[in-house]
Scaffold this active site. Structure first.
Site, PDB file in Angstrom:
ATOM      1  N   HIS A  73      44.271  70.444  27.002  1.00 16.65           N
ATOM      2  CA  HIS A  73      43.864  69.262  27.486  1.00 16.65           C
ATOM      3  C   HIS A  73      42.945  68.440  27.130  1.00 16.65           C
ATOM      4  O   HIS A  73      41.579  68.705  26.951  1.00 16.65           O
ATOM      5  CB  HIS A  73      43.780  69.431  29.026  1.00 16.65           C
ATOM      6  CG  HIS A  73      44.878  69.681  30.048  1.00 16.65           C
ATOM      7  ND1 HIS A  73      44.796  69.670  31.168  1.00 16.65           N
ATOM      8  CD2 HIS A  73      46.065  69.980  29.511  1.00 16.65           C
ATOM      9  CE1 HIS A  73      46.108  69.888  31.739  1.00 16.65           C
ATOM     10  NE2 HIS A  73      46.672  70.044  30.578  1.00 16.65           N
ATOM     11  N   TYR A 110      41.825  63.961  39.089  1.00 17.24           N
ATOM     12  CA  TYR A 110      40.742  64.204  40.110  1.00 17.24           C
ATOM     13  C   TYR A 110      40.663  63.018  40.986  1.00 17.24           C
ATOM     14  O   TYR A 110      40.377  61.865  40.212  1.00 17.24           O
ATOM     15  CB  TYR A 110      39.360  64.485  39.685  1.00 17.24           C
ATOM     16  CG  TYR A 110      39.115  65.759  39.057  1.00 17.24           C
ATOM     17  CD1 TYR A 110      39.642  66.211  37.883  1.00 17.24           C
ATOM     18  CD2 TYR A 110      38.758  66.966  39.745  1.00 17.24           C
ATOM     19  CE1 TYR A 110      39.533  67.391  37.061  1.00 17.24           C
ATOM     20  CE2 TYR A 110      38.397  68.126  39.181  1.00 17.24           C
ATOM     21  CZ  TYR A 110      38.943  68.517  38.047  1.00 17.24           C
ATOM     22  OH  TYR A 110      38.734  69.693  37.451  1.00 17.24           O
ATOM     23  N   PRO A 133      35.222  75.205  43.141  1.00 16.80           N
ATOM     24  CA  PRO A 133      36.336  75.059  42.201  1.00 16.80           C
ATOM     25  C   PRO A 133      36.362  73.721  41.423  1.00 16.80           C
ATOM     26  O   PRO A 133      36.995  73.602  40.432  1.00 16.80           O
ATOM     27  CB  PRO A 133      37.649  75.674  42.727  1.00 16.80           C
ATOM     28  CG  PRO A 133      37.387  75.145  44.295  1.00 16.80           C
ATOM     29  CD  PRO A 133      36.033  75.310  44.666  1.00 16.80           C
ATOM     30  N   LYS A 179      34.733  76.019  36.765  1.00 16.47           N
ATOM     31  CA  LYS A 179      33.862  76.691  35.858  1.00 16.47           C
ATOM     32  C   LYS A 179      33.709  78.259  36.239  1.00 16.47           C
ATOM     33  O   LYS A 179      33.154  79.197  35.513  1.00 16.47           O
ATOM     34  CB  LYS A 179      32.221  76.322  36.180  1.00 16.47           C
ATOM     35  CG  LYS A 179      31.933  74.971  35.677  1.00 16.47           C
ATOM     36  CD  LYS A 179      31.790  75.187  34.258  1.00 16.47           C
ATOM     37  CE  LYS A 179      31.841  73.669  33.454  1.00 16.47           C
ATOM     38  NZ  LYS A 179      32.587  73.599  32.736  1.00 16.47           N
ATOM     39  N   TYR A 194      32.172  69.436  31.183  1.00 14.01           N
ATOM     40  CA  TYR A 194      33.546  70.009  31.715  1.00 14.01           C
ATOM     41  C   TYR A 194      34.035  70.915  30.630  1.00 14.01           C
ATOM     42  O   TYR A 194      34.462  72.037  30.869  1.00 14.01           O
ATOM     43  CB  TYR A 194      34.503  68.696  31.598  1.00 14.01           C
ATOM     44  CG  TYR A 194      35.916  69.236  32.706  1.00 14.01           C
ATOM     45  CD1 TYR A 194      35.984  68.881  33.993  1.00 14.01           C
ATOM     46  CD2 TYR A 194      36.754  69.681  32.138  1.00 14.01           C
ATOM     47  CE1 TYR A 194      36.888  69.049  34.571  1.00 14.01           C
ATOM     48  CE2 TYR A 194      37.789  70.287  32.845  1.00 14.01           C
ATOM     49  CZ  TYR A 194      38.040  69.831  34.194  1.00 14.01           C
ATOM     50  OH  TYR A 194      39.072  70.275  34.868  1.00 14.01           O
TER      51      TYR A 194
END
Ligand SMILES: Cc1cc2nc3c(=O)[nH]c(=O)nc-3n(C[C@H](O)[C@H](O)[C@H](O)COP(=O)(O)OP(=O)(O)OC[C@H]3O[C@@H](n4cnc5c(N)ncnc54)[C@H](O)[C@@H]3O)c2cc1C
Length: 395
Positions: free
Chosen positions: A77, A206, A298, A302, A390
């Site tokens: 991704h 998100y 979550p 991580k 990220y």
């Protein structure tokens, strides 16, 4: 009563990612270990949890010879989508920081690690009961348990690793005066569903909405993993398929017409979470790794990555201590692991508070969140900072 006695160099409680990766890395350095877990191999293999691997975690799996399956079957991704105000905004990790993450479920990470330990002759005992740890502050700590055949066992070791997750016995065995807990609880949880439906998006979405947070992710070509923010006391049984889909669609809806591909709900559960760190992650010759030492919400993806990076740091530390016969080297583990853990805490906290709706949120709070999101996607520097966090570049 003490059981049948055996000895190993490193005794490990917990066959999750932290415990199995530690055992694997130690074996590569010629250090023997015994791993015990109170769940069966099938139970662990069937537990749906995390799904995103940082590039460094994927490299750890491939470069240390666990498996290259993540490269063959995982999905790279190169970014995520932040959706707010009913519109989607892509954050392109690859363009911003030259890294990507991998969609590779924790069930696959476990399958690879368990198979690698089996292939390499590792000693992993699943399905044990009554695990206890003892004599932690001595040079011969021990693990007491009853094995899957009902035989009482005692494993004595030079170093003990507590990799038994957030509710394990290892951290609890450290006297309260010898540990400090730092934690934050959140007034919300995640309602997670596994659904039989084709992907609604190529990458994770998100979503910030007035009804609360939602996360869209995929598992396979025909199974999606979706989450929406809920009350921590929500009863999953009170939610039929129609109600779940109505709530999810309402959270992602927007003028651009984005909608989720629907299908039967295969699994539903409520996931409570908190931010938590135990300091120091060491007591005597016992070192804590992964969720036993810290847990993160979550939202930042991580938890699994921290467990793998702890395993790497821990194996390096133990190797040095054994090679030099100087257990003072174990002191180095805590500061290195905690630096990484607190950075991940900061990132996860920020993602969580940015995207979720507090129960007592005012219109001011919501508009401030929207302003922060618009800065994140509107400023290249801000987007790059998000991408660094990220993808795991901020170690
Ligand atoms: C429901 C759920 C969903 C999650 N979703 C995400 C996500 O989307 N993204 C993300 O990054 N993270 C997520 N996490 C967190 C992530 O899965 C963990 O951070 C990760 O599993 C930590 O690995 P670990 O090896 O430290 O602990 P674990 O994976 O918890 O492994 C610990 C092992 O110790 C064993 N054990 C515990 N007690 C004992 C005992 N007394 N005796 C013997 N064995 C014992 C357990 O059976 C377990 O196998 C999720 C966690 C949960 C619970």
């Amino acid at each position: 009563m003490p059981g049948t006695l055996s000895r190993t160099t490193v005794g490990i409680v917990g066959a999750g990612p932290a415990g199995l990766m530690t055992s694997h890395l130690l074996a590569r350095a010629g250090i023997d270990s015994v791993v015990v877990d109170h769940r069966t191999r099938a139970e662990i293999a069937g537990t749906q949890r995390a799904g995103i691997l940082e590039a460094g975690s994927a490299r750890l799996l491939t470069d240390t010879g666990v498996s290259d399956r993540v490269r063959r079957e995982g999905r790279p991704h190169a970014g995520i989508t932040l959706r707010f105000g009913g519109e989607s905004h892509r954050v392109d990790f690859h363009a911003l920081v030259g890294e990507n993450v991998w969609l590779y479920p924790q069930t696959d990470v476990f399958a690879d690690l368990a198979a690698a330990r089996e292939r390499d002759g590792g000693d992993v005992r699943y399905g044990v009961t009554g695990t206890r740890v003892t004599d932690l502050a001595t040079d011969r700590p021990g693990i007491l348990f009853t094995d899957a055949e009902g035989v009482a066992r005692e494993v004595r070791c030079a170093v003990l690793v507590g990799a038994d997750g957030s509710r394990g016995v290892c951290r609890a065995a450290v006297p309260e005066a010898a540990r400090t807990h730092f934690s934050r609880t959140y007034p919300f949880a995640w309602f997670g569903v596994l659904v039989q439906a084709p992907p609604s998006a190529d990458e994770l979405v998100y979503t910030h909405s007035a009804r609360g947070f939602a996360l869209v992710s995929r598992r396979t070509e025909s199974v999606q993993r979706l989450y929406f923010q809920c009350d921590p006391d929500e009863d999953p049984a009170a939610w039929g398929d129609d109600r779940i889909w109505a709530e999810l669609q309402a959270r992602v809806r927007g003028a651009d017409g984005f909608a989720l591909a629907e299908g039967p709900v295969l699994d539903r559960s409520v996931l409570r979470f908190r931010s938590f760190v135990c300091e120091p992650p060491r007591h005597g010759n016992m070192l804590l790794a992964g969720d036993a030492a810290h847990t993160v919400p979550p939202t930042g993806a991580k938890g699994l990555n921290l467990a793998l990076s702890d395993a790497r740091l821990l194996a390096e530390t133990v190797e040095r201590a054994l090679a030099t016969r100087d257990f003072g080297h174990l002191d180095a583990y805590g500061p290195r692991a905690l630096r990484r853990a607190w950075r991940a805490q900061h990132f996860s906290y920020r993602m969580t508070t940015l995207l979720h709706r507090l129960p007592d949120a005012s219109p001011f709070d919501e508009r401030r969140q929207l302003a922060e999101l618009s800065v994140l996607v509107g400023s290249e520097a801000a987007s790059a900072h998000l991408a660094e966090g990220y993808t795991g570049l901020l170690r």
